[in-house]
Scaffold this motif. Structure first.
Motif, PDB file in Angstrom:
ATOM      1  N   THR A  17       0.847  -1.043  -0.209  1.00 15.11           N
ATOM      2  CA  THR A  17       0.052   0.145   0.146  1.00 15.11           C
ATOM      3  C   THR A  17       0.943   1.298  -0.182  1.00 15.11           C
ATOM      4  O   THR A  17       0.387   2.312  -0.752  1.00 15.11           O
ATOM      5  CB  THR A  17      -0.919  -0.118   1.208  1.00 15.11           C
ATOM      6  OG1 THR A  17      -1.755  -1.061   0.985  1.00 15.11           O
ATOM      7  CG2 THR A  17      -1.909   1.246   1.281  1.00 15.11           C
ATOM      8  N   LYS A  57       2.257   1.703  -3.627  1.00 10.73           N
ATOM      9  CA  LYS A  57       1.269   2.429  -4.241  1.00 10.73           C
ATOM     10  C   LYS A  57       0.873   3.820  -4.171  1.00 10.73           C
ATOM     11  O   LYS A  57       0.954   4.574  -5.048  1.00 10.73           O
ATOM     12  CB  LYS A  57      -0.067   1.637  -4.035  1.00 10.73           C
ATOM     13  CG  LYS A  57      -0.064   0.200  -4.635  1.00 10.73           C
ATOM     14  CD  LYS A  57      -1.370  -0.555  -4.493  1.00 10.73           C
ATOM     15  CE  LYS A  57      -1.180  -2.038  -4.735  1.00 10.73           C
ATOM     16  NZ  LYS A  57      -2.492  -2.819  -4.354  1.00 10.73           N
ATOM     17  N   ALA A  58       0.916   4.152  -2.793  1.00 10.24           N
ATOM     18  CA  ALA A  58       0.752   5.603  -2.494  1.00 10.24           C
ATOM     19  C   ALA A  58       1.776   6.421  -2.912  1.00 10.24           C
ATOM     20  O   ALA A  58       1.565   7.512  -3.600  1.00 10.24           O
ATOM     21  CB  ALA A  58       0.518   5.678  -0.701  1.00 10.24           C
ATOM     22  N   LYS A 103       3.804   5.805  -5.462  1.00 10.56           N
ATOM     23  CA  LYS A 103       3.998   6.102  -6.984  1.00 10.56           C
ATOM     24  C   LYS A 103       2.796   7.081  -7.405  1.00 10.56           C
ATOM     25  O   LYS A 103       3.035   7.757  -8.426  1.00 10.56           O
ATOM     26  CB  LYS A 103       3.688   4.723  -7.328  1.00 10.56           C
ATOM     27  CG  LYS A 103       3.920   4.363  -8.868  1.00 10.56           C
ATOM     28  CD  LYS A 103       3.643   2.897  -9.308  1.00 10.56           C
ATOM     29  CE  LYS A 103       3.986   2.521 -10.740  1.00 10.56           C
ATOM     30  NZ  LYS A 103       4.190   1.421 -11.061  1.00 10.56           N
ATOM     31  N   ALA A 104       1.573   6.764  -6.844  1.00  5.76           N
ATOM     32  CA  ALA A 104       0.402   7.652  -7.155  1.00  5.76           C
ATOM     33  C   ALA A 104       0.719   9.246  -6.680  1.00  5.76           C
ATOM     34  O   ALA A 104       0.304  10.056  -7.612  1.00  5.76           O
ATOM     35  CB  ALA A 104      -0.885   7.071  -6.617  1.00  5.76           C
ATOM     36  N   LEU A 105       1.425   9.412  -5.816  1.00  6.43           N
ATOM     37  CA  LEU A 105       1.619  10.677  -5.352  1.00  6.43           C
ATOM     38  C   LEU A 105       2.530  11.490  -6.341  1.00  6.43           C
ATOM     39  O   LEU A 105       2.497  12.442  -6.678  1.00  6.43           O
ATOM     40  CB  LEU A 105       2.170  10.969  -3.873  1.00  6.43           C
ATOM     41  CG  LEU A 105       0.786  10.599  -2.652  1.00  6.43           C
ATOM     42  CD1 LEU A 105       1.668  10.290  -1.381  1.00  6.43           C
ATOM     43  CD2 LEU A 105       0.092  11.600  -2.596  1.00  6.43           C
ATOM     44  N   GLU A 106       3.774  10.699  -6.650  1.00  7.81           N
ATOM     45  CA  GLU A 106       4.583  11.166  -7.605  1.00  7.81           C
ATOM     46  C   GLU A 106       4.189  11.531  -8.861  1.00  7.81           C
ATOM     47  O   GLU A 106       4.464  12.280  -9.459  1.00  7.81           O
ATOM     48  CB  GLU A 106       5.845  10.374  -7.704  1.00  7.81           C
ATOM     49  CG  GLU A 106       6.743  10.358  -6.282  1.00  7.81           C
ATOM     50  CD  GLU A 106       7.720   9.187  -5.958  1.00  7.81           C
ATOM     51  OE1 GLU A 106       7.766   8.243  -6.943  1.00  7.81           O
ATOM     52  OE2 GLU A 106       8.370   9.481  -5.138  1.00  7.81           O
ATOM     53  N   ALA A 107       3.268  10.481  -9.468  1.00 12.26           N
ATOM     54  CA  ALA A 107       2.563  10.670 -10.542  1.00 12.26           C
ATOM     55  C   ALA A 107       1.685  11.770 -10.713  1.00 12.26           C
ATOM     56  O   ALA A 107       1.562  12.318 -11.750  1.00 12.26           O
ATOM     57  CB  ALA A 107       1.735   9.323 -10.882  1.00 12.26           C
ATOM     58  N   ALA A 108       1.109  12.284  -9.487  1.00 15.09           N
ATOM     59  CA  ALA A 108       0.406  13.320  -9.462  1.00 15.09           C
ATOM     60  C   ALA A 108       0.974  14.590  -9.537  1.00 15.09           C
ATOM     61  O   ALA A 108       0.319  15.800  -9.143  1.00 15.09           O
ATOM     62  CB  ALA A 108      -0.691  13.271  -8.241  1.00 15.09           C
ATOM     63  N   TRP A 159      -4.329   4.905   3.092  1.00 18.14           N
ATOM     64  CA  TRP A 159      -4.350   5.202   1.642  1.00 18.14           C
ATOM     65  C   TRP A 159      -5.805   4.923   1.406  1.00 18.14           C
ATOM     66  O   TRP A 159      -6.206   4.173   0.189  1.00 18.14           O
ATOM     67  CB  TRP A 159      -3.415   4.498   0.713  1.00 18.14           C
ATOM     68  CG  TRP A 159      -3.372   4.765  -0.564  1.00 18.14           C
ATOM     69  CD1 TRP A 159      -3.224   4.103  -1.912  1.00 18.14           C
ATOM     70  CD2 TRP A 159      -2.901   6.194  -1.115  1.00 18.14           C
ATOM     71  NE1 TRP A 159      -3.068   4.755  -2.862  1.00 18.14           N
ATOM     72  CE2 TRP A 159      -2.871   6.392  -2.689  1.00 18.14           C
ATOM     73  CE3 TRP A 159      -2.607   7.399  -0.537  1.00 18.14           C
ATOM     74  CZ2 TRP A 159      -2.588   7.430  -3.422  1.00 18.14           C
ATOM     75  CZ3 TRP A 159      -2.273   8.480  -1.203  1.00 18.14           C
ATOM     76  CH2 TRP A 159      -2.242   8.482  -2.792  1.00 18.14           C
ATOM     77  N   ARG A 179      -6.696   9.834  -1.008  1.00 15.19           N
ATOM     78  CA  ARG A 179      -6.449  10.213  -2.412  1.00 15.19           C
ATOM     79  C   ARG A 179      -6.976  11.407  -2.988  1.00 15.19           C
ATOM     80  O   ARG A 179      -6.502  12.137  -3.608  1.00 15.19           O
ATOM     81  CB  ARG A 179      -6.767   8.818  -3.353  1.00 15.19           C
ATOM     82  CG  ARG A 179      -5.956   7.494  -2.733  1.00 15.19           C
ATOM     83  CD  ARG A 179      -5.984   6.516  -3.863  1.00 15.19           C
ATOM     84  NE  ARG A 179      -7.337   6.095  -4.000  1.00 15.19           N
ATOM     85  CZ  ARG A 179      -7.545   4.828  -3.204  1.00 15.19           C
ATOM     86  NH1 ARG A 179      -6.760   4.363  -2.395  1.00 15.19           N
ATOM     87  NH2 ARG A 179      -8.958   4.593  -3.542  1.00 15.19           N
ATOM     88  N   ALA A 203      -4.742  12.280  -5.835  1.00 17.75           N
ATOM     89  CA  ALA A 203      -3.759  11.197  -6.439  1.00 17.75           C
ATOM     90  C   ALA A 203      -4.867  10.083  -6.732  1.00 17.75           C
ATOM     91  O   ALA A 203      -5.696   9.898  -6.159  1.00 17.75           O
ATOM     92  CB  ALA A 203      -2.803  10.881  -5.294  1.00 17.75           C
TER      93      ALA A 203
END
Length: 114
Positions: free
Chosen positions: A13, A16-17, A19-24, A104, A109, A114
């Motif tokens: 988790t 995943k968090a 990765k999603a935060l950086e992608a955002a 998460w 999110r 994110a």
């Protein structure tokens, strides 16, 4: 937005968090709580913001491995309990300015875009 996260590098988790935060588009400074521990001075503020029922993961393997006397510290000394057993923390903890998020969840999110 600059974020600070407290995670376990082995937690799916948490990965995943991050990765999603950086992608955002967030700049993330990450701290591995197993390697670095939790910032003892920040725990009272996190507990005040979230409450021990949110910040302490009572469904974790770590919690199940504690004896009753140690578990009783949740009501008397939650900051000390988390400092002594950092893997009890619900992960990830994300600091966004003055706001503290734990877990998460869809709400976290959405709040962080994110």
């Amino acid at each position: 937005m600059q974020l600070t996260t407290y995670t376990l590098k082995t937690c799916d988790t948490c990965r995943k968090a991050l990765k999603a935060l950086e992608a955002a588009g967030h700049e993330v400074t990450n701290h591995d709580i197993r390697a670095e521990g939790l910032p003892r001075e920040a725990l009272p503020g996190w507990l005040e913001a979230l409450g021990p029922e949110v910040l302490v993961n009572t469904r974790s393997t770590t919690w199940r491995g504690l004896d009753d006397a140690t578990r009783a510290r949740l009501s008397t000394d939650p900051a000390g309990l988390l400092a002594d057993h950092p893997t009890l923390m619900k992960r990830p903890v994300i600091l966004a300015g003055d706001t503290v998020h734990a877990g998460w969840t869809p709400a976290v999110r959405a709040a962080l875009g994110a």
